[in-house]
Design a protein around this motif. Structure first.
Motif, mmCIF file in Angstrom:
data_model
loop_
_atom_site.group_PDB
_atom_site.id
_atom_site.type_symbol
_atom_site.label_atom_id
_atom_site.label_comp_id
_atom_site.label_asym_id
_atom_site.label_seq_id
_atom_site.Cartn_x
_atom_site.Cartn_y
_atom_site.Cartn_z
ATOM 1 N N HIS A 197 0.871 -1.181 0.000
ATOM 2 C CA HIS A 197 0.000 0.000 0.000
ATOM 3 C C HIS A 197 0.900 1.221 0.000
ATOM 4 O O HIS A 197 1.291 1.714 1.049
ATOM 5 C CB HIS A 197 -0.915 0.002 1.229
ATOM 6 N N SER A 198 1.250 1.685 -1.212
ATOM 7 C CA SER A 198 2.193 2.791 -1.311
ATOM 8 C C SER A 198 1.683 3.986 -0.538
ATOM 9 O O SER A 198 0.493 4.300 -0.559
ATOM 10 C CB SER A 198 2.409 3.173 -2.778
ATOM 11 N N GLU A 199 2.575 4.673 0.151
ATOM 12 C CA GLU A 199 2.191 5.792 1.000
ATOM 13 C C GLU A 199 1.617 6.924 0.167
ATOM 14 O O GLU A 199 2.207 7.319 -0.841
ATOM 15 C CB GLU A 199 3.392 6.294 1.790
ATOM 16 N N PRO A 200 0.446 7.470 0.533
ATOM 17 C CA PRO A 200 -0.153 8.554 -0.245
ATOM 18 C C PRO A 200 0.763 9.765 -0.290
ATOM 19 O O PRO A 200 1.425 10.104 0.685
ATOM 20 C CB PRO A 200 -1.451 8.865 0.523
ATOM 21 N N ALA A 201 0.806 10.400 -1.458
ATOM 22 C CA ALA A 201 1.611 11.611 -1.595
ATOM 23 C C ALA A 201 0.898 12.776 -0.922
ATOM 24 O O ALA A 201 -0.300 12.748 -0.688
ATOM 25 C CB ALA A 201 1.828 11.912 -3.075
ATOM 26 N N GLY A 202 1.656 13.835 -0.629
ATOM 27 C CA GLY A 202 1.061 15.023 -0.045
ATOM 28 C C GLY A 202 1.351 15.125 1.435
ATOM 29 O O GLY A 202 2.100 14.333 1.993
ATOM 30 N N PRO A 203 0.745 16.117 2.077
ATOM 31 C CA PRO A 203 1.011 16.349 3.502
ATOM 32 C C PRO A 203 0.493 15.225 4.386
ATOM 33 O O PRO A 203 -0.401 14.478 3.995
ATOM 34 C CB PRO A 203 0.266 17.662 3.775
ATOM 35 N N ALA A 204 1.070 15.133 5.582
ATOM 36 C CA ALA A 204 0.636 14.092 6.513
ATOM 37 C C ALA A 204 -0.815 14.291 6.920
ATOM 38 O O ALA A 204 -1.571 13.337 7.051
ATOM 39 C CB ALA A 204 1.539 14.084 7.748
ATOM 40 N N GLN A 205 -1.210 15.555 7.134
ATOM 41 C CA GLN A 205 -2.594 15.838 7.512
ATOM 42 C C GLN A 205 -3.413 16.221 6.285
ATOM 43 O O GLN A 205 -3.058 17.129 5.543
ATOM 44 C CB GLN A 205 -2.680 16.962 8.542
ATOM 45 N N VAL A 206 -4.491 15.493 6.069
ATOM 46 C CA VAL A 206 -5.378 15.731 4.935
ATOM 47 C C VAL A 206 -6.665 16.358 5.448
ATOM 48 O O VAL A 206 -7.242 15.904 6.429
ATOM 49 C CB VAL A 206 -5.694 14.411 4.197
ATOM 50 N N GLU A 207 -7.116 17.413 4.786
ATOM 51 C CA GLU A 207 -8.357 18.082 5.173
ATOM 52 C C GLU A 207 -9.413 17.846 4.107
ATOM 53 O O GLU A 207 -9.216 18.175 2.934
ATOM 54 C CB GLU A 207 -8.112 19.592 5.337
ATOM 55 N N LEU A 208 -10.539 17.258 4.501
ATOM 56 C CA LEU A 208 -11.661 17.015 3.597
ATOM 57 C C LEU A 208 -12.728 18.074 3.815
ATOM 58 O O LEU A 208 -12.882 18.603 4.909
ATOM 59 C CB LEU A 208 -12.231 15.620 3.830
ATOM 60 N N ARG A 209 -13.490 18.346 2.783
ATOM 61 C CA ARG A 209 -14.449 19.449 2.812
ATOM 62 C C ARG A 209 -15.835 18.995 3.250
ATOM 63 O O ARG A 209 -16.318 17.930 2.851
ATOM 64 C CB ARG A 209 -14.542 20.118 1.436
#
Length: 358
Positions: free
Chosen positions: A332-344
């Motif tokens: 399960h390749s690690e998702p790119a981007g910041p560690a904290q994800v903000e959903l709307r």
């Protein structure tokens, strides 16, 4: 010996491989969601699995990786009455969102309640569950992620975990949040557009990220409109029906009383509506009320509640994906981007909001 035709023949991985035109090893890789397969090959295997009705032993497959294929979703102990009977629908949504993603990857979901021994300063009871291979990692939601020493203990023990609705500065690992501040600011601005100027606000539990961000969004909109932030219009409550009742009683006793009350949750809003009905108020003509979360009850209240729909299932699912990337980084390749994800979140307009009277 006569063959029992009433029993369906068990489809094997060999038959799936033959139907898809690939090797057994490739089928195994697709089932385990390993990266070494093209999308066309993956789709051919999935089609063959569906067509043949093949049911892989996902649990055994996951165990072969050396990682316990069970994620523990932490829940609070019964000794905490403030959240004992509150937020059941929210927690069920978390469970559902996480379960769907984990099940598809061959993982299980276990509800892990923090006992008194788990709450020791070193959280040895909780960490022991991982050592005994009862679970392989944890999903931790607010407010448990703010429990003093919990995150630090898990990090020191190298236990994989992901948080939901935690403060950005809490840890640098995977975390998923909703845009609570932005969403509540948008709701407050909408109420201002309806002509309301005396707008009450009932806060959730003090110190919880969700509650603090929602109040901050309200404050942003009020001050942004050039209005004073009147402390008399703000009630410090908690995420529950009774807090909504208490807050409404205090706010509606003001002179002049607010023409709208914003609740930090739908449960709080239900308490506000109950008090308003008891006082014989005409809703929403005399008082507009809004909530937050959009639990199923929101559409059943009278009047139906204008609220903010929080993407709870998606938050839990994304946190589960990121946790699996920690537990099994090869598959399960690690998702790119910041560690904290903000959903709307999304504003949901119903009947409980109307123009200010007069």
């Amino acid at each position: 010996m006569t063959k029992d035709l009433s029993r369906p023949t068990k489809i094997t991985i060999h038959e799936v491989a033959a139907a898809a035109g690939v090797s057994i090893k490739t089928v195994s890789r697709v089932i385990r969601d390993e990266p070494k397969a093209s999308e066309a090959t993956r789709q051919a295997v999935r089609d063959a699995i569906k067509r043949l009705g093949y049911v892989p032993n996902a649990f055994a497959s996951a165990m072969s990786s050396g990682v316990t294929p069970v994620v523990g979703l932490l829940s609070s102990g019964l000794s905490e009455p403030s959240i004992l009977r509150v937020g059941y629908e929210y927690r069920m949504s978390l469970q559902s969102g996480a379960f769907d993603i984990l099940q598809a990857a061959g993982f299980g979901l276990a509800l892990v309640r923090l006992s008194e021994s788990d709450q020791a300063h070193d959280f040895s009871g909780l960490i022991g569950r991982v050592r005994r291979r009862e679970v392989g990692g944890f999903l931790i939601t607010s407010p448990l992620c703010d429990r003093a020493g919990l995150v630090q203990a898990l990090q020191a023990a190298k236990v994989p975990f992901a948080t939901i609705s935690s403060a950005a500065e809490l840890h640098d690992g995977p975390s998923v949040v909703a845009n609570d501040r932005e969403a509540m600011c948008a709701m407050t601005r909408l109420i201002l557009q309806f002509g309301h100027r005396r707008i009450g606000f009932i806060r959730g539990n003090a110190g919880w990220r969700d509650a603090e961000h929602r109040y901050a969004g309200y404050a942003d909109a009020i001050t942004g409109a050039g209005l004073p932030l009147d402390p008399a219009l703000v009630f410090q409550g908690s995420f529950g029906f009774d807090a909504g009742r208490q807050g409404a009683q205090q706010l509606l006793a003001l002179t002049p009383r607010p023409t709208a009350i914003i609740a930090s949750s739908d449960d709080i809003a239900a308490g506000v509506l109950a008090v308003a009905h008891e006082r014989g108020m005409s809703l929403p003509t005399d008082l507009s009320v809004t909530g937050y979360d959009d639990i199923d009850m929101a559409r059943k209240l009278w009047p139906a509640l204008t609220t903010i729909r929080q993407p709870v299932e998606q938050m839990a699912g994304e946190a589960a994906r990121r946790l699996m990337a920690l537990m099994r980084p090869v598959r399960h390749s690690e998702p790119a981007g910041p560690a904290q994800v903000e959903l709307r979140s999304e504003l949901v307009l119903r009947d409980s909001l109307t123009s200010a009277p007069g």
